[in-house]
Design an enzyme around this catalytic site. Structure first.
Site, short mmCIF file in Angstrom:
data_model
loop_
_atom_site.label_atom_id
_atom_site.label_comp_id
_atom_site.label_asym_id
_atom_site.label_seq_id
_atom_site.Cartn_x
_atom_site.Cartn_y
_atom_site.Cartn_z
N GLN A 187 0.79 -1.66 -0.42
CA GLN A 187 -0.04 0.04 0.30
C GLN A 187 1.01 1.16 -0.50
OE1 GLN A 187 -1.96 -1.49 3.49
NE2 GLN A 187 -4.09 -1.31 2.52
N GLN A 209 -0.28 -0.52 -5.61
CA GLN A 209 -1.52 -0.57 -5.02
C GLN A 209 -1.82 0.54 -4.56
OE1 GLN A 209 -0.82 -3.89 -2.06
NE2 GLN A 209 -3.03 -3.10 -1.07
N ASP A 210 -3.04 0.78 -4.08
CA ASP A 210 -3.46 2.35 -3.18
C ASP A 210 -2.74 3.00 -3.96
OD1 ASP A 210 -4.86 0.33 -1.78
OD2 ASP A 210 -4.02 0.31 -0.02
N ASP A 231 -6.41 -2.49 -5.50
CA ASP A 231 -7.69 -1.26 -5.20
C ASP A 231 -7.14 -0.05 -5.44
OD1 ASP A 231 -8.82 -3.05 -4.14
OD2 ASP A 231 -7.86 -3.17 -1.97
N ARG A 299 -13.70 -4.29 -5.81
CA ARG A 299 -14.41 -5.36 -4.82
C ARG A 299 -14.70 -4.46 -4.18
NH1 ARG A 299 -9.29 -8.06 -1.47
NH2 ARG A 299 -7.73 -6.14 -1.36
N TRP A 301 -15.16 -2.26 -0.19
CA TRP A 301 -14.74 -2.06 1.01
C TRP A 301 -15.35 -2.53 1.69
CZ3 TRP A 301 -11.39 3.01 1.33
CH2 TRP A 301 -10.37 2.57 3.14
#
Length: 395
Positions: A187, A209-210, A231, A299, A301
């Site tokens: 992240q 990621q993120d 994500d 997806r 959260w």
């Protein structure tokens, strides 16, 4: 109040792995605040333009007959500046010019931090910061709440590169926001946005990621390129992405890519992510090995998460199921995942996961809720900047 709700939720997340009396006391205080805010939101929902659809609050269904050409100027921008963002970059007169190469003709400061410090507090007019081409590695660069109406104008995608930014209250054009952490560091947010009525035009957000944390409030992204793996567009905001290209990169071995992870911090607020007339593609590093990795549209959260893809190209790197739960203990029953007249090899909905929360073939009426005008009331605050946008479905 919706922003307060999002901030309280973020605070709670920060204590999830903590222990002891501090966690207990903090949780108790937050719960008391949460109840107050929730009560006010319940009352507000009676007068704002939201309706309840299967337990979620989305924009109302009533038709709008707004004359977009004759709307009054939004309060946050003057008539003098309303055409500024649509102007050629050479015609924009900045208040401050930044160049890390040093002070020279038409250059005021060396760092973006210095430029932000020069901006007046609580300004009612745009304060324009021109950031010249170059890579600006200023750790944890933050735009404080008192610095309002900051406009960041760069030299263009891939030319002005800012690494590590947290911002509130600004408009950006022609800037690359990049996290240099790499996939091995998991992240790593490149850009966090909390500001109401924020506009990003012709920008890049690059990470793994993120990448892009759309934390809260109403946000608009136009002609932007977003790169990531897991994500990589995530948050609790009410955001529309239009005419953007969303690139999935090659993740680490054994990882699964998910483009969007939305969270609704309170059940009684309008929130969600609308992907409208965009391109969903594999990045150059993923393209030759895309068969070795699985990529999903999104997806949830949490329960109530809302995401739609409309009139967008979807590449063949997207798994035929389309969507997945957050983990093995959750489902897609209480979300709203929608698709409307997308095209491309990954847009085939015949094998989409079957769940009450997945609406793989939305009607025109359902899709209309997620347009710029109906979802974020965009014509009242985007149109007068002259940033191009499609108010309705436009199909």
């Amino acid at each position: 109040m919706a922003t307060v709700c999002s901030n309280q939720d973020t605070c709670t997340e920060g204590f999830e792995e903590a222990g002891g009396a501090v966690k207990h006391q903090t949780a108790q205080i937050i719960q008391e605040l949460w109840q107050i805010v929730s009560n006010h939101l319940d009352l507000s929902s009676m007068i704002i333009n939201c309706d309840v659809v299967s337990g979620r609050r989305l924009m109302g269904l009533e038709p709008t007959n707004m004359d977009h050409k004759n709307l009054g100027d939004p309060k946050w921008i003057s008539k003098k500046d309303k055409k500024l963002l649509g102007s050629h970059l050479a015609n924009i007169q900045p208040n401050v010019t930044v160049s890390h190469h040093g002070i020279g003709p038409n250059v005021t400061v060396r760092s973006i931090k210095e430029a932000i410090e020069m901006a007046p507090k609580n300004s009612s007019i745009p304060f324009i910061i021109h950031v010249k081409a170059g890579r600006y590695q200023e750790a944890n660069l933050t735009v404080g709440k008192s610095k309002t109406n900051l406009w960041f104008i760069g030299a263009g995608k891939g030319k002005t590169i800012i690494t590590g930014v947290t911002g509130a209250g600004f408009v950006a054009r022609g800037i690359t926001f990049e996290s240099t952490a790499g996939p091995q560091n998991h992240q790593a947010v490149a850009l966090l946005v909390k500001s109401e009525h924020s506009v990003f035009y012709e920008c890049e957000m690059k990470g793994y990621q993120d990448t892009l944390y759309i934390h809260s409030n109403r946000q608009f992204y136009r002609n932007c390129d977003i790169y990531g793996t897991i994500d990589f567009i995530f948050g609790k905001a009410q955001a529309v992405f239009q005419n953007c290209t969303i690139y999935t990169r090659k993740p680490m071995e054994q990882q699964t890519n998910t483009i969007i992870a939305h969270k609704r911090p309170c059940s009684n607020i309008c929130a969600g992510i609308s992907i409208h007339e965009c391109q969903i593609r594999a990045a150059p590093d993923l393209e030759p090995v895309k068969s070795n990795y699985t990529t999903y549209l999104g997806r949830p959260w949490n329960e109530g998460a809302t995401t739609v893809y409309m009139l967008s190209y979807i590449g063949d790197h997207i798994d035929p199921q389309g969507w997945i739960p957050w983990n093995s203990t959750t489902t897609l029953d209480d979300v709203f995942y929608g698709e409307f007249q997308n095209y491309g090899p990954g847009a085939n909905i015949s094998q989409r996961v079957i769940s009450p929360g997945v609406h793989a073939n939305m009607s025109v009426v359902e899709a209309a809720r997620f347009t710029v005008d109906r979802f974020v009331d965009g014509s009242s605050w985007i149109g007068h900047t002259k940033v191009p946008f499609e108010a309705g479905l436009g199909y």
